[in-house]
Design a protein around this motif. Structure first.
Motif, PDB file in Angstrom:
ATOM      1  N   GLN A 177       6.675  -0.813   4.443  1.00  0.00           N
ATOM      2  CA  GLN A 177       5.997  -1.606   5.704  1.00  0.00           C
ATOM      3  C   GLN A 177       4.548  -1.635   5.445  1.00  0.00           C
ATOM      4  O   GLN A 177       3.835  -0.765   5.132  1.00  0.00           O
ATOM      5  CB  GLN A 177       6.267  -0.822   7.059  1.00  0.00           C
ATOM      6  CG  GLN A 177       5.799  -1.432   8.345  1.00  0.00           C
ATOM      7  CD  GLN A 177       6.159  -0.749   9.508  1.00  0.00           C
ATOM      8  OE1 GLN A 177       6.741   0.283   9.432  1.00  0.00           O
ATOM      9  NE2 GLN A 177       5.891  -1.535  10.660  1.00  0.00           N
ATOM     10  N   ASN A 178       4.168  -2.844   5.640  1.00  0.00           N
ATOM     11  CA  ASN A 178       2.675  -3.179   5.477  1.00  0.00           C
ATOM     12  C   ASN A 178       1.856  -2.482   6.631  1.00  0.00           C
ATOM     13  O   ASN A 178       1.990  -2.477   7.869  1.00  0.00           O
ATOM     14  CB  ASN A 178       2.384  -4.596   5.444  1.00  0.00           C
ATOM     15  CG  ASN A 178       2.895  -5.400   4.243  1.00  0.00           C
ATOM     16  OD1 ASN A 178       2.775  -4.640   3.304  1.00  0.00           O
ATOM     17  ND2 ASN A 178       3.246  -6.490   4.340  1.00  0.00           N
ATOM     18  N   ALA A 179       0.613  -2.011   6.298  1.00  0.00           N
ATOM     19  CA  ALA A 179      -0.255  -1.298   7.075  1.00  0.00           C
ATOM     20  C   ALA A 179      -1.058  -2.331   8.049  1.00  0.00           C
ATOM     21  O   ALA A 179      -1.319  -3.330   7.473  1.00  0.00           O
ATOM     22  CB  ALA A 179      -1.181  -0.309   6.675  1.00  0.00           C
ATOM     23  N   THR A 180      -1.124  -1.883   9.334  1.00  0.00           N
ATOM     24  CA  THR A 180      -1.875  -2.760  10.083  1.00  0.00           C
ATOM     25  C   THR A 180      -2.948  -1.959  10.972  1.00  0.00           C
ATOM     26  O   THR A 180      -2.562  -0.677  11.489  1.00  0.00           O
ATOM     27  CB  THR A 180      -1.030  -3.582  11.251  1.00  0.00           C
ATOM     28  OG1 THR A 180      -0.097  -4.311  10.464  1.00  0.00           O
ATOM     29  CG2 THR A 180      -1.717  -4.247  12.186  1.00  0.00           C
ATOM     30  N   PHE A 234      -2.348  -5.941  -3.507  1.00  0.00           N
ATOM     31  CA  PHE A 234      -2.637  -5.405  -2.176  1.00  0.00           C
ATOM     32  C   PHE A 234      -3.893  -6.177  -1.672  1.00  0.00           C
ATOM     33  O   PHE A 234      -4.691  -5.930  -1.925  1.00  0.00           O
ATOM     34  CB  PHE A 234      -3.115  -3.798  -2.476  1.00  0.00           C
ATOM     35  CG  PHE A 234      -3.447  -3.066  -1.558  1.00  0.00           C
ATOM     36  CD1 PHE A 234      -4.884  -2.617  -1.051  1.00  0.00           C
ATOM     37  CD2 PHE A 234      -2.460  -2.962  -0.298  1.00  0.00           C
ATOM     38  CE1 PHE A 234      -4.917  -1.776  -0.023  1.00  0.00           C
ATOM     39  CE2 PHE A 234      -2.890  -1.971   0.781  1.00  0.00           C
ATOM     40  CZ  PHE A 234      -3.847  -1.391   0.700  1.00  0.00           C
ATOM     41  N   ARG A 282      -5.484   2.047   5.051  1.00  0.00           N
ATOM     42  CA  ARG A 282      -4.771   2.467   3.952  1.00  0.00           C
ATOM     43  C   ARG A 282      -3.472   2.226   3.841  1.00  0.00           C
ATOM     44  O   ARG A 282      -2.764   1.921   4.822  1.00  0.00           O
ATOM     45  CB  ARG A 282      -5.208   3.983   3.808  1.00  0.00           C
ATOM     46  CG  ARG A 282      -4.599   4.752   4.954  1.00  0.00           C
ATOM     47  CD  ARG A 282      -4.750   6.283   4.552  1.00  0.00           C
ATOM     48  NE  ARG A 282      -4.420   7.287   5.581  1.00  0.00           N
ATOM     49  CZ  ARG A 282      -4.750   8.362   5.395  1.00  0.00           C
ATOM     50  NH1 ARG A 282      -5.047   9.080   4.559  1.00  0.00           N
ATOM     51  NH2 ARG A 282      -4.270   9.219   6.500  1.00  0.00           N
ATOM     52  N   GLN A 283      -2.717   2.247   2.636  1.00  0.00           N
ATOM     53  CA  GLN A 283      -1.195   2.101   2.407  1.00  0.00           C
ATOM     54  C   GLN A 283      -0.673   3.159   1.780  1.00  0.00           C
ATOM     55  O   GLN A 283      -1.166   3.292   0.514  1.00  0.00           O
ATOM     56  CB  GLN A 283      -1.161   0.712   2.051  1.00  0.00           C
ATOM     57  CG  GLN A 283       0.376   0.254   1.442  1.00  0.00           C
ATOM     58  CD  GLN A 283       1.060  -0.136   2.643  1.00  0.00           C
ATOM     59  OE1 GLN A 283       0.852  -0.802   3.587  1.00  0.00           O
ATOM     60  NE2 GLN A 283       2.317   0.300   2.851  1.00  0.00           N
ATOM     61  N   GLU A 284       0.364   3.794   2.081  1.00  0.00           N
ATOM     62  CA  GLU A 284       0.916   4.658   0.967  1.00  0.00           C
ATOM     63  C   GLU A 284       1.791   3.889   0.307  1.00  0.00           C
ATOM     64  O   GLU A 284       2.791   3.056   0.780  1.00  0.00           O
ATOM     65  CB  GLU A 284       1.766   5.891   1.916  1.00  0.00           C
ATOM     66  CG  GLU A 284       0.994   6.700   2.742  1.00  0.00           C
ATOM     67  CD  GLU A 284       0.872   5.996   4.296  1.00  0.00           C
ATOM     68  OE1 GLU A 284       0.740   6.907   5.204  1.00  0.00           O
ATOM     69  OE2 GLU A 284       0.739   4.899   4.725  1.00  0.00           O
ATOM     70  N   LYS A 307       5.571   3.411   1.058  1.00  0.00           N
ATOM     71  CA  LYS A 307       6.115   2.814   2.392  1.00  0.00           C
ATOM     72  C   LYS A 307       6.218   1.166   1.982  1.00  0.00           C
ATOM     73  O   LYS A 307       5.291   0.561   1.450  1.00  0.00           O
ATOM     74  CB  LYS A 307       5.071   3.193   3.346  1.00  0.00           C
ATOM     75  CG  LYS A 307       5.317   4.398   3.965  1.00  0.00           C
ATOM     76  CD  LYS A 307       4.117   4.381   5.399  1.00  0.00           C
ATOM     77  CE  LYS A 307       4.481   5.833   5.938  1.00  0.00           C
ATOM     78  NZ  LYS A 307       3.504   6.048   6.910  1.00  0.00           N
ATOM     79  N   TYR A 321      -1.915   6.348  -3.130  1.00  0.00           N
ATOM     80  CA  TYR A 321      -2.421   5.632  -1.790  1.00  0.00           C
ATOM     81  C   TYR A 321      -3.211   4.338  -2.193  1.00  0.00           C
ATOM     82  O   TYR A 321      -3.969   4.243  -3.456  1.00  0.00           O
ATOM     83  CB  TYR A 321      -3.290   6.347  -0.830  1.00  0.00           C
ATOM     84  CG  TYR A 321      -2.678   7.276  -0.041  1.00  0.00           C
ATOM     85  CD1 TYR A 321      -1.112   7.745  -0.337  1.00  0.00           C
ATOM     86  CD2 TYR A 321      -2.914   7.420   1.117  1.00  0.00           C
ATOM     87  CE1 TYR A 321      -0.756   8.467   0.664  1.00  0.00           C
ATOM     88  CE2 TYR A 321      -2.394   8.456   2.169  1.00  0.00           C
ATOM     89  CZ  TYR A 321      -1.247   8.641   1.985  1.00  0.00           C
ATOM     90  OH  TYR A 321      -0.480   9.422   2.888  1.00  0.00           O
ATOM     91  N   SER A 328      -4.879  -6.369   8.326  1.00  0.00           N
ATOM     92  CA  SER A 328      -3.669  -5.908   7.835  1.00  0.00           C
ATOM     93  C   SER A 328      -3.484  -6.035   6.384  1.00  0.00           C
ATOM     94  O   SER A 328      -4.380  -6.894   5.602  1.00  0.00           O
ATOM     95  CB  SER A 328      -2.611  -6.890   8.459  1.00  0.00           C
ATOM     96  OG  SER A 328      -2.788  -8.085   8.262  1.00  0.00           O
ATOM     97  N   PHE A 357       1.132  -5.668   0.902  1.00  0.00           N
ATOM     98  CA  PHE A 357       1.374  -4.909  -0.112  1.00  0.00           C
ATOM     99  C   PHE A 357       2.572  -5.355  -0.832  1.00  0.00           C
ATOM    100  O   PHE A 357       3.911  -5.120  -0.330  1.00  0.00           O
ATOM    101  CB  PHE A 357       1.555  -3.388   0.379  1.00  0.00           C
ATOM    102  CG  PHE A 357       2.017  -2.367  -0.714  1.00  0.00           C
ATOM    103  CD1 PHE A 357       2.863  -1.472  -0.487  1.00  0.00           C
ATOM    104  CD2 PHE A 357       1.175  -2.330  -2.034  1.00  0.00           C
ATOM    105  CE1 PHE A 357       3.147  -0.473  -1.515  1.00  0.00           C
ATOM    106  CE2 PHE A 357       1.485  -1.342  -2.961  1.00  0.00           C
ATOM    107  CZ  PHE A 357       2.662  -0.649  -2.666  1.00  0.00           C
TER     108      PHE A 357
END
Lengths: 115, 112
Positions: B57-60, B75, B50-52, B55, B33, B65, B68
Motif C-alpha cells: 500500500q502506498n503511503a499517504t 518511488f 516514508r514507505q516500508e 508494504k 525503507y 502521497s 511505490f
C-alpha cells in the motif's frame, strides 16, 4: 521536545586549520550521524556514532573524525582543512542505530567556509 | 553501494496544482525503507513521508502521497494542492542496512 541542535551555525576557517563542530541530539536519541552536503556531491554520509562508539563510516579521509559523549552529544573534527571541505555539515539523530526501520531527525547544519 | 537517482534537478508547479517528483533506486536488499525529505531554504531537513518496502500500500500523508513500484525500484512523490510553503529541495532517500543514501535532490518552485 527540543530538536537537534548544531553549533556553530556558521564558521570561516583558512586552509590548514582544524575545526570542531558540535551536535546535540534529541533527548533520548542515542545515534548521531554526520553528513557533508555540497552542491557538487550532494549529501554524503560521514559516520554514525552510537553509545559512544563509531558504528559506521563513509568514504572520507582520516582527516574527518568524530566522537560521542555519554550524554549522546557528538563532535566532528576536521583537521588540515582544504578548500574542498567547504560545505554544509548536517547532523542527524535517531533513537536507535541506523537501520531499515529508523527515522532520522536533522539539525539545521553548520556552514563551513574554508578560505 | 546503494544508488538513488532523481532525474529532475528542478521542477515548478502552479499554486494549487499537482506535481510529481520522480525517484529510482538500486538495492539488493529486500528489507528497507524509503523516504522523501524536504529541505526548505532555512536548511532544516524535514521528513515528508516514508514507505516500508514490505508494504504494497502506498503511503499517504495529507497532501503528499507516493507511488511505490517495488519491482521497478521506483518511488515517486505526488504533492497535491501545492502551496507556497512546499517550495524546497526534495530528497529521495533509502535506508538499507545501516546507512541512509540520498538522491541529488529536486528543487521545487511553487508559482503563485
Amino acid at each position: 521536545k527540543a530538536g537537534v541542535t548544531q553549533t556553530p551555525r556558521y564558521l570561516i576557517k583558512t586552509r590548514g586549520q582544524q575545526v570542531t563542530l558540535s551536535c546535540s541530539p534529541i533527548s533520548g536519541h542515542r545515534s548521531v550521524s554526520w553528513y557533508q552536503q555540497t552542491p557538487g556531491q550532494g549529501l554524503q554520509f560521514l559516520f554514525e556514532y552510537f553509545s559512544e562508539t563509531q558504528r559506521n563510516k563513509g568514504n572520507f579521509p582520516g582527516r574527518f573524525s568524530g566522537r560521542q559523549f555519554s550524554n549522546s552529544r557528538s563532535e566532528m573534527n576536521v583537521s588540515t582543512l582544504e578548500l574542498g571541505d567547504s560545505a554544509l555539515y548536517l547532523c542527524a539523530s535517531s533513537l536507535f542505530r541506523l537501520g531499515p526501520y529508523n527515522e532520522q531527525f536533522f539539525g539545521p547544519g553548520t556552514r563551513l567556509t574554508v578560505l | 553501494a546503494q544508488t538513488v537517482t532523481q532525474s529532475q534537478p528542478e521542477m515548478s508547479v502552479q499554486e494549487a496544482e499537482t506535481v510529481t517528483l520522480s525517484c529510482t533506486y538500486d538495492t539488493s536488499e529486500s528489507d528497507y525503507y524509503l523516504f522523501w525529505y524536504k529541505q526548505p531554504p532555512s536548511r532544516q531537513m524535514i521528513l515528508v513521508i516514508r514507505q516500508e518496502a514490505y508494504k504494497q500500500q502506498n503511503a499517504t500523508e495529507n497532501r503528499f502521497s507516493v507511488n511505490f513500484q517495488k519491482a521497478a525500484k521506483s518511488f515517486s512523490l505526488k504533492i497535491s494542492d501545492s502551496q507556497l510553503g512546499d517550495a524546497a529541495m526534495y530528497f529521495c532517500v533509502t535506508n538499507t542496512g545501516n546507512q541512509f543514501y540520498f538522491g541529488t535532490g529536486t528543487s521545487l518552485t511553487v508559482i503563485p
